[in-house]
Design a protein around this motif. Structure first.
Motif, PDB file in Angstrom:
ATOM      1  N   ASP A  87       0.908  -1.213  -0.017  1.00  0.00           N
ATOM      2  CA  ASP A  87       0.063  -0.101  -0.020  1.00  0.00           C
ATOM      3  C   ASP A  87       0.843   1.233  -0.162  1.00  0.00           C
ATOM      4  O   ASP A  87       0.769   2.297  -0.649  1.00  0.00           O
ATOM      5  CB  ASP A  87      -1.008   0.008   0.950  1.00  0.00           C
ATOM      6  N   ALA A  88       1.906   1.229   0.949  1.00  0.00           N
ATOM      7  CA  ALA A  88       2.873   2.402   0.896  1.00  0.00           C
ATOM      8  C   ALA A  88       3.390   2.713  -0.498  1.00  0.00           C
ATOM      9  O   ALA A  88       3.664   3.969  -0.936  1.00  0.00           O
ATOM     10  CB  ALA A  88       3.793   2.323   1.878  1.00  0.00           C
ATOM     11  N   THR A  89       3.867   1.670  -1.250  1.00  0.00           N
ATOM     12  CA  THR A  89       4.684   1.650  -2.244  1.00  0.00           C
ATOM     13  C   THR A  89       3.743   2.219  -3.520  1.00  0.00           C
ATOM     14  O   THR A  89       3.913   3.022  -4.371  1.00  0.00           O
ATOM     15  CB  THR A  89       5.374   0.275  -2.893  1.00  0.00           C
ATOM     16  N   SER A  90       2.567   1.694  -3.333  1.00  0.00           N
ATOM     17  CA  SER A  90       1.424   2.165  -4.158  1.00  0.00           C
ATOM     18  C   SER A  90       1.083   3.568  -4.173  1.00  0.00           C
ATOM     19  O   SER A  90       0.764   4.461  -5.072  1.00  0.00           O
ATOM     20  CB  SER A  90      -0.113   1.223  -4.009  1.00  0.00           C
ATOM     21  N   GLN A  91       1.099   4.105  -3.122  1.00  0.00           N
ATOM     22  CA  GLN A  91       0.857   5.563  -2.528  1.00  0.00           C
ATOM     23  C   GLN A  91       2.066   6.289  -3.510  1.00  0.00           C
ATOM     24  O   GLN A  91       1.788   7.397  -4.015  1.00  0.00           O
ATOM     25  CB  GLN A  91       0.834   5.812  -1.320  1.00  0.00           C
ATOM     26  N   GLU A  92       3.270   5.892  -3.285  1.00  0.00           N
ATOM     27  CA  GLU A  92       4.531   6.645  -3.629  1.00  0.00           C
ATOM     28  C   GLU A  92       4.365   6.453  -5.440  1.00  0.00           C
ATOM     29  O   GLU A  92       4.789   7.405  -5.956  1.00  0.00           O
ATOM     30  CB  GLU A  92       5.696   5.678  -3.388  1.00  0.00           C
ATOM     31  N   LEU A  93       3.901   5.402  -5.744  1.00  0.00           N
ATOM     32  CA  LEU A  93       3.701   5.257  -7.327  1.00  0.00           C
ATOM     33  C   LEU A  93       2.939   6.135  -7.783  1.00  0.00           C
ATOM     34  O   LEU A  93       3.264   6.984  -8.721  1.00  0.00           O
ATOM     35  CB  LEU A  93       3.270   4.092  -7.591  1.00  0.00           C
TER      36      LEU A  93
END
Length: 140
Positions: A87-93
């Motif tokens: 989820d955190a990486t998706s937000q960064e994406l």
């Protein structure tokens, strides 16, 4: 030209060569200025865009890896940790994609298509999370 003295002929020839050199220097200066402007544009758009494209790729791979790790984990806490990483990486994406869109000169339709694909992947990710949560509740 035959009636001119040698000194006059030499000065005249030197003047022509000097004039040619000045014209070449001015042309070179203008060309270098133009190249400098183009390089500035390249530095401000192409180089960051290459970085953002690489970051997007890295983040996509990271999300995929986190989801795969969550699928292989047996402990519920570890599964939740991997899902939170995804989820955190998706937000960064999404943040990186937004910055890339602002800085890019690419047609907006391409970004819309890419975002649509990412959203579809997000829906699939939600299904994977639901399956993982169902699986962990069955194990408990």
């Amino acid at each position: 030209m035959k009636n001119m003295k040698l000194k006059t002929k030499l000065l005249f020839s030197f003047g022509i060569i000097l004039m040619g050199t000045i014209i070449l220097a001015i042309t070179a200066f203008i060309s270098i200025s133009s190249i400098s402007k183009e390089l500035d544009i390249f530095e401000k758009t192409a180089v960051p865009n290459t970085y953002y494209a690489h970051e997007i790729h890295t983040q996509l791979v990271s999300v995929r890896a986190s989801l795969l790790e969550a699928m292989t984990e047996e402990n519920d806490a570890d599964i939740q940790k991997r899902l939170q990483q995804a989820d955190a990486t998706s937000q960064e994406l999404y943040n990186t994609l937004s910055i890339y869109r602002q800085n890019s000169t690419v047609a907006p339709e391409l970004f819309n298509s890419f975002e649509s694909t990412i959203n579809q992947a997000g829906d699939i990710r939600k299904e994977i999370v639901a399956l993982l949560e169902a699986n962990t509740s069955e194990l408990n």
